[in-house]
Design an enzyme around this catalytic site. Structure first.
Site, PDB file in Angstrom:
ATOM      1  N   LEU A   1       0.811  -1.217   0.000  1.00  0.00           N
ATOM      2  CA  LEU A   1       0.000   0.000   0.000  1.00  0.00           C
ATOM      3  C   LEU A   1       0.845   1.268   0.000  1.00  0.00           C
ATOM      4  O   LEU A   1       0.307   2.366  -0.105  1.00  0.00           O
ATOM      5  CB  LEU A   1      -0.940   0.005   1.215  1.00  0.00           C
ATOM      6  CG  LEU A   1      -1.926  -1.162   1.296  1.00  0.00           C
ATOM      7  CD1 LEU A   1      -2.830  -1.007   2.508  1.00  0.00           C
ATOM      8  CD2 LEU A   1      -2.739  -1.286   0.019  1.00  0.00           C
ATOM      9  N   LYS A   2       2.148   1.130   0.156  1.00  0.00           N
ATOM     10  CA  LYS A   2       3.067   2.284   0.127  1.00  0.00           C
ATOM     11  C   LYS A   2       2.549   3.414   1.028  1.00  0.00           C
ATOM     12  O   LYS A   2       2.273   4.521   0.577  1.00  0.00           O
ATOM     13  CB  LYS A   2       3.282   2.780  -1.308  1.00  0.00           C
ATOM     14  CG  LYS A   2       3.889   1.721  -2.226  1.00  0.00           C
ATOM     15  CD  LYS A   2       4.096   2.252  -3.639  1.00  0.00           C
ATOM     16  CE  LYS A   2       4.728   1.204  -4.529  1.00  0.00           C
ATOM     17  NZ  LYS A   2       3.823   0.056  -4.795  1.00  0.00           N
TER      18      LYS A   2
ATOM     19  N   ASP B   1       1.821   9.175   5.015  1.00  0.00           N
ATOM     20  CA  ASP B   1       0.921  10.094   5.714  1.00  0.00           C
ATOM     21  C   ASP B   1       1.666  10.616   6.935  1.00  0.00           C
ATOM     22  O   ASP B   1       2.841  10.279   7.146  1.00  0.00           O
ATOM     23  CB  ASP B   1      -0.376   9.369   6.108  1.00  0.00           C
ATOM     24  CG  ASP B   1      -1.587  10.295   6.089  1.00  0.00           C
ATOM     25  OD1 ASP B   1      -1.487  11.395   6.668  1.00  0.00           O
ATOM     26  OD2 ASP B   1      -2.613   9.932   5.490  1.00  0.00           O
TER      27      ASP B   1
ATOM     28  N   PRO C   1       3.105  10.716  10.586  1.00  0.00           N
ATOM     29  CA  PRO C   1       3.594   9.526  11.292  1.00  0.00           C
ATOM     30  C   PRO C   1       2.552   8.811  12.143  1.00  0.00           C
ATOM     31  O   PRO C   1       2.497   7.584  12.154  1.00  0.00           O
ATOM     32  CB  PRO C   1       4.748  10.079  12.147  1.00  0.00           C
ATOM     33  CG  PRO C   1       5.265  11.226  11.340  1.00  0.00           C
ATOM     34  CD  PRO C   1       4.047  11.852  10.732  1.00  0.00           C
ATOM     35  N   GLU C   2       1.708   9.547  12.859  1.00  0.00           N
ATOM     36  CA  GLU C   2       0.724   8.884  13.713  1.00  0.00           C
ATOM     37  C   GLU C   2      -0.281   8.086  12.884  1.00  0.00           C
ATOM     38  O   GLU C   2      -0.691   6.988  13.278  1.00  0.00           O
ATOM     39  CB  GLU C   2      -0.016   9.915  14.584  1.00  0.00           C
ATOM     40  CG  GLU C   2      -1.014   9.297  15.542  1.00  0.00           C
ATOM     41  CD  GLU C   2      -0.394   8.291  16.514  1.00  0.00           C
ATOM     42  OE1 GLU C   2      -1.158   7.436  17.023  1.00  0.00           O
ATOM     43  OE2 GLU C   2       0.827   8.340  16.764  1.00  0.00           O
TER      44      GLU C   2
ATOM     45  N   GLN D   1       7.612   0.058 -16.932  1.00  0.00           N
ATOM     46  CA  GLN D   1       8.707  -0.184 -15.998  1.00  0.00           C
ATOM     47  C   GLN D   1      10.024   0.094 -16.710  1.00  0.00           C
ATOM     48  O   GLN D   1      10.377  -0.570 -17.677  1.00  0.00           O
ATOM     49  CB  GLN D   1       8.672  -1.633 -15.490  1.00  0.00           C
ATOM     50  CG  GLN D   1       7.399  -1.990 -14.740  1.00  0.00           C
ATOM     51  CD  GLN D   1       7.296  -1.336 -13.385  1.00  0.00           C
ATOM     52  OE1 GLN D   1       8.203  -0.635 -12.943  1.00  0.00           O
ATOM     53  NE2 GLN D   1       6.173  -1.523 -12.713  1.00  0.00           N
TER      54      GLN D   1
END
Length: 236
Positions: free
Chosen positions: A65-66, A69, A71-72, A186
């Site tokens: 899912l990379k 956001d 950190p929390e 790619q």
């Protein structure tokens, strides 16, 4: 080099738009492939029920899912993923995001994304990076190791230098593997043999298998390439 079974070295990318199509591929490759990648598109379509369906069949899941956001939020998202007992997941963020994911990982392995295989040197210049691709990947590899990440997602082209620098301290997963001449988006790719000879632990392959005239035969050929690459690596 790790002790993973040969059949778990190949991760099949379920980059398809529906759970029904994904399940059809899993059924078709049953007995050949036991490790699957669930990416952003399929996760939006099938969510954790898709992940659980794979696990109930005895498969391992790489939830790609990379995460990127504050950190929390990354910490809380990683905790949700860890509860589902997936094998690996990816974080595409800065040091604080990686650190948050590591702190909440439970049993899931955290892979830091270095540079997407769809980007080349020209793309990096456009994004404002003055260094070359290999130097950027190596810098991120060192930071990921220092932060406690379990591994990296990195093009097979950069794996040789990364493996020399970090030895066996990181799990290296190579996406964008192309068994034949590259004909899609790619840009930085190698084949399966090259990837493992250079130090990869896993490869991710999707489109070449899905588009093959005989997907099952191609999977077997990829396993043959993996074995050759591992043997070359041992002989170095």
């Amino acid at each position: 080099m790790g002790s993973q079974p040969l059949r778990e070295r190949l991760i099949f990318a379920l980059d398809v738009p529906s759970p029904q199509e994904a399940k059809a591929w899993v059924e078709r490759l049953h007995g050949l492939v036991s490790f699957f990648k669930v990416g952003f598109e399929l996760f939006l379509a099938g969510g954790f029920p898709m992940v659980e369906w794979l696990q109930n069949r005895g498969a391992k899941v790489f939830l790609d899912l990379k995460l990127f956001d504050v950190p929390e939020t990354v910490r809380r998202a990683t905790a949700q993923i860890a509860e589902r007992q997936v094998a690996m997941t990816t974080v595409h963020g800065n040091d604080a995001m990686l650190k948050a994911a590591v702190e909440a990982r439970g049993g899931v392995k955290i892979l830091a994304v270095t540079v997407l295989t769809s980007l080349d040197q020209g793309d990096l210049h456009d994004l404002g990076f003055a260094c070359n691709v290999e130097d950027l990947v190596l810098s991120r590899a060192r930071r990921a190791l220092a932060l406690g990440c379990d591994g990296l997602v990195s093009s097979g082209l950069e794996i040789p230098r990364v493996r020399r620098e970090v030895k066996d301290g990181l799990l290296l997963v190579a996406p964008g593997i192309r068994p034949v001449a590259n004909v899609d988006d790619q840009k930085r790719t190698v084949d399966a043999r090259q990837a493992f000879a250079s130090g990869a632990d896993h490869i991710v392959v999707g489109r070449p298998i899905r588009h093959a005239a005989n997907p099952e035969r191609l999977v077997e050929e990829i396993f043959e390439q993996i074995e050759k690459g591992l043997q070359e690596r041992l002989s170095m």
